[in-house]
Design an enzyme around this catalytic site. Sequence first.
Site, PDB file in Angstrom:
ATOM      1  N   HIS A 173      35.416  22.615 -14.482  1.00  0.00           N
ATOM      2  CA  HIS A 173      36.589  21.829 -14.044  1.00  0.00           C
ATOM      3  C   HIS A 173      37.573  22.654 -13.210  1.00  0.00           C
ATOM      4  CE1 HIS A 173      35.314  18.443 -16.379  1.00  0.00           C
ATOM      5  NE2 HIS A 173      35.461  19.050 -17.539  1.00  0.00           N
TER       6      HIS A 173
ATOM      7  N   ASP B  18      26.581  18.629 -18.063  1.00  0.00           N
ATOM      8  CA  ASP B  18      27.705  18.389 -18.980  1.00  0.00           C
ATOM      9  C   ASP B  18      28.060  16.893 -18.941  1.00  0.00           C
ATOM     10  OD1 ASP B  18      30.115  20.267 -20.259  1.00  0.00           O
ATOM     11  OD2 ASP B  18      30.857  18.340 -19.540  1.00  0.00           O
TER      12      ASP B  18
ATOM     13  N   ASP C 222      27.741  18.510 -24.294  1.00  0.00           N
ATOM     14  CA  ASP C 222      28.591  17.482 -24.890  1.00  0.00           C
ATOM     15  C   ASP C 222      28.115  16.058 -24.579  1.00  0.00           C
ATOM     16  OD1 ASP C 222      29.264  17.999 -22.277  1.00  0.00           O
ATOM     17  OD2 ASP C 222      31.379  18.402 -22.654  1.00  0.00           O
TER      18      ASP C 222
ATOM     19  N   HIS D 100      30.905  15.657 -18.774  1.00  0.00           N
ATOM     20  CA  HIS D 100      32.039  15.441 -17.867  1.00  0.00           C
ATOM     21  C   HIS D 100      31.651  15.817 -16.437  1.00  0.00           C
ATOM     22  CE1 HIS D 100      33.862  16.355 -21.882  1.00  0.00           C
ATOM     23  NE2 HIS D 100      34.575  15.282 -21.569  1.00  0.00           N
TER      24      HIS D 100
END
Length: 313
Positions: free
Chosen positions: A130, A167, A248, A169
Amino acid sequence: MSTAFYCPPECRLHDMGAGHPECPQRLDAIQDHLLATGLDIALDWRDAPDATLVQLARAHSAGYLAEIQERMEQVKATGRPHAVDPDTSIYAGTHDAAFKAAGAAIAATDHVIDGGAQTAFCAVRPPGHHATRSESMGFCFFNNVAVAARHALDERGLKRVAIVDFDVHHGNGTEDIVAGDERVLMCSFFQHPLYPYCGAVPKGTNMVNLPVPPYTRGGEIREMIEAMWMPALHRFQPQMLFISAGFDAHREDELGQLGLVEADYEWITRRLVTVAQTHSGGRIVSCLEGGYSLSALARSVAAHLRVLAGVAG
Ligand SMILES: [Zn+2]
């Protein structure tokens, strides 16, 4: 040839407080599970130096680096934490952890390019995907994978590298850094909508973004990977593969609502190994991103590592 494994002790020093999901115990869980399963002996455990500002500047702006380094040093000296967003704070150990995490990704890249290992896994934190060119966010400060990929291109002379991000996200930071850099192909899937609430419209033609709705299960993800990632990766013919390995999307993970299990991570890793063996001399550097259910994280990392190390049944 064995798989290189980096898990620098400094990466445990970054601690954002009781109850924060991005916690040092994530690395303990991974390491304990490797020891308990005997997988540790299939790995070449290695040390890494800190990343330098010159290396970090291949993915981050000079202004951002000057500012964040000063902040980290200040917090290290005073012990007073500094919040960069509601979920992300600099604590006393953040400086050493962040520089070592990026340093491990670079050291792994050098080791694989130099032929010391075919594959490498960096069990590092803080995670990176991120972190944009000029901003910390979402538990991330330095974009470990983007820094390593640029090191391979700019310092080691590779012409094409792929970054694969599984991931849950969207890797908005990596996208921010590599979108439009035609030496890089980035392939990802991610739950959408979910933090950081972007990615449905890719920022560059070198991005293969697959947004998927909550409750998507592994079988559907596999079909999408086969249909969308694999042709793009084979067309691109990367000389090296980087993986933003977040776990995740596991169905036991409470930060996302996807339904992957260990067998899915094993399958994805096998498909990526096929790409690397076809085009990249087998070269893969994988770096930990998310994964917050400690048990599911440890089991999933082991599934990923068994394939990377060639010890899967
Ligand atoms: Zn994540």
